[in-house]
Write a protein that holds these residues in place. Structure first.
Motif, PDB file in Angstrom:
ATOM      1  N   SER A 322      -6.990 -10.320   4.247  1.00 26.92           N
ATOM      2  CA  SER A 322      -6.138  -9.153   4.013  1.00 26.92           C
ATOM      3  C   SER A 322      -4.663  -9.528   4.108  1.00 26.92           C
ATOM      4  O   SER A 322      -3.831  -9.014   3.350  1.00 26.92           O
ATOM      5  N   VAL A 363     -10.190  -2.424   3.912  1.00 23.09           N
ATOM      6  CA  VAL A 363      -8.938  -3.064   4.293  1.00 23.09           C
ATOM      7  C   VAL A 363      -8.392  -3.972   3.194  1.00 23.09           C
ATOM      8  O   VAL A 363      -7.175  -4.041   2.965  1.00 23.09           O
ATOM      9  N   TRP A 366      -6.679  -1.792   0.672  1.00 23.07           N
ATOM     10  CA  TRP A 366      -5.384  -1.299   1.162  1.00 23.07           C
ATOM     11  C   TRP A 366      -4.333  -2.409   1.123  1.00 23.07           C
ATOM     12  O   TRP A 366      -3.159  -2.164   0.818  1.00 23.07           O
ATOM     13  N   ALA A 367      -4.755  -3.636   1.429  1.00 22.06           N
ATOM     14  CA  ALA A 367      -3.820  -4.766   1.384  1.00 22.06           C
ATOM     15  C   ALA A 367      -3.339  -5.007  -0.042  1.00 22.06           C
ATOM     16  O   ALA A 367      -2.148  -5.275  -0.278  1.00 22.06           O
ATOM     17  N   SER A 420       3.847  -3.484   7.213  1.00 20.27           N
ATOM     18  CA  SER A 420       2.513  -3.189   6.677  1.00 20.27           C
ATOM     19  C   SER A 420       1.474  -4.155   7.229  1.00 20.27           C
ATOM     20  O   SER A 420       0.341  -3.759   7.527  1.00 20.27           O
ATOM     21  N   ILE A 424      -1.805  -3.035   9.301  1.00 20.40           N
ATOM     22  CA  ILE A 424      -3.185  -3.439   8.967  1.00 20.40           C
ATOM     23  C   ILE A 424      -3.853  -4.091  10.163  1.00 20.40           C
ATOM     24  O   ILE A 424      -5.008  -3.782  10.493  1.00 20.40           O
ATOM     25  N   TYR A 428      -6.927  -1.832  11.724  1.00 20.35           N
ATOM     26  CA  TYR A 428      -8.255  -2.246  11.270  1.00 20.35           C
ATOM     27  C   TYR A 428      -8.860  -3.400  12.053  1.00 20.35           C
ATOM     28  O   TYR A 428     -10.044  -3.711  11.863  1.00 20.35           O
TER      29      TYR A 428
END
Length: 432
Positions: A322, A363, A366-367, A420, A424, A428
């Motif tokens: 990620s 995840v 989202w990354a 960010s 993350i 997560y």
């Protein structure tokens, strides 16, 4: 990578990019020249360039821009933007930094509901008028709004075009984006305000005489054509509703924008030629050339090779993967438009998620979204909103150079991507 065509495509793309950066050749000429060379060397062909949804001109983007430019062109004739400019300045008591904060927050919020290009098309005319009234430099305010549009766009499924691609591939809903990315968008917007205070501090010069003149104005007197204003606002509301209801009505944003533009021209008394004269044709031509050049990289396998190399680096670690996905996407999206990049990475990301044993909290997706959306701030051509605003600035004789934009964009991208990455890791991995 397909034989020599791949290397030739890289040379053409890099050459055009250097010309755009150096500004020795107008960016439209560089993009169209590069597109012509891609076709000439066989890196792509007419069918791929004009008809392919994966490697051709994204007509949805082109016609979305054209439709919204037409709607904004009609609204400009009503005096609405003068009204909003005076209103905003008076609410901020004519203090330059307060004005910027107001415009940044409005832009970020609107970009969560509209796509970021539509947002900057609506906000930029107001900004130009505000800066003219207060004798402020235009560039810092327009650049800050571009950053805000790309940051705010991460919050929802419709905020940025790459999000729509990711949602479709990963089967994510509007609410998934709200739950997972909207909180981060709010934090990043606050951080952006602080960065703007530092980066643009020399622009916040308070002119007491100018401020007094604006504070004495009555904003309602700026409205020149009330009937046309009502017609324009009704159509704009319908268009916004069409954007938001995309998952239900299944009309592409470009179709909604064109329908709105056509309806507004039909019901109003504005001359069609006057409306078309408001369209930023050089900006549309630049996008077309850029899409063809990137299509050449896709058709020759260059983008695919980069994506596969990224997949090899990631391996089977979800945390490491990620982080690599976030960082690499941010870097690549600063150079290559994030729409074709995400379209290329989506199937590879799906394979990575499957190899890691499932989606989990999505995840990796989202990354990818964060890297692609935030990486667009890095350079002047990293995202569609950037190119549109530079075109508007140039047309209004307030040109913003590639490097003027990029020197701030690199800072904003580095800070927002770092935050960010922390988000993350905490949400997560560390706190689960």
């Amino acid at each position: 990578m397909n034989d020599w065509h791949g290397w030739a495509a890289i040379i053409v793309f890099v050459g055009a990019y250097v010309l755009i950066i150096s500004e020795k050749v107008h960016r439209v000429a560089a993009a169209l020249g590069g597109a012509g060379l891609m076709l000439a060397i066989g890196a792509t062909d007419d069918e791929s360039a004009f008809y392919s949804t994966g490697s051709g001109i994204d007509w949805n983007v082109i016609f979305l821009l054209m439709g919204m430019m037409m709607i904004v062109g009609v609204l400009k004739k009503t005096g609405m933007f003068e009204y909003l400019a005076i209103w905003a300045v008076k609410r901020a008591h004519a203090r330059p930094f307060r004005v910027m904060v107001m415009l940044v927050v409005i832009t970020a919020t609107a970009s969560a509901l509209l796509d970021n290009v539509t947002t900057v098309l609506l906000v930029a005319p107001v900004t130009l008028l505000v800066c003219e009234r207060l004798a402020l430099p235009v560039a810092p305010f327009l650049i800050a709004e571009v950053f805000a549009s790309n940051v705010g766009g991460i919050a929802t499924l419709v905020g940025d075009p790459p999000n729509i691609i990711i949602a479709s591939r990963a089967q994510l809903t509007f609410n998934d984006f709200l739950v997972h990315l909207a909180p981060l968008a709010a934090v990043l917007t606050a951080v952006l305000v602080l960065l703007c205070r530092i980066m643009f501090r020399k622009a916040f010069v308070y002119d007491e005489d100018r401020a007094a003149e604006v504070m004495a104005l009555e904003e309602r007197e700026a409205i020149k054509n009330p009937r046309l204003l009502v017609q324009g606002l009704v159509v704009l509301a319908l268009v916004v509703a069409g954007f938001v209801l995309h998952p239900v009505v299944h009309y592409e944003p470009s179709v909604v924008a064109l329908l709105g533009a056509g309806l507004l021209v039909a019901v109003s008394t504005v001359e069609t030629g006057d409306v078309l004269s408001e369209v930023e044709w050089p900006t549309l031509a630049f996008f077309a050339g850029l899409f063809v050049m990137i299509g050449g990289l896709i058709e020759t396998g260059v983008i695919g090779e980069i994506s596969k190399a990224l997949a090899d680096v990631i391996g089977g670690s979800e945390l490491g993967g990620s982080m690599v996905m976030l960082g690499a996407s941010a870097v690549l999206s600063g150079v290559v438009d994030n729409i074709p990049y995400v379209a290329t990475m989506a199937p590879i990301t799906a394979d990575l998620v499957r190899d890691m044993g499932g989606a989990g909290d999505h995840v990796m997706w989202w990354a990818l979204a964060l890297g692609a959306d935030l990486g667009g701030n890095a350079t002047a051509i990293g995202a569609s909103a950037n190119v549109v605003v530079l075109g508007i600035a140039e047309r209004n004789r307030q040109p913003i150079s590639f490097w003027e934009f990029t020197k701030y964009g690199l800072v904003v991208t580095a800070v927002t991507v770092a935050i960010s990455a922390t988000y993350i890791w905490l949400r997560y991995f560390a706190l689960t």
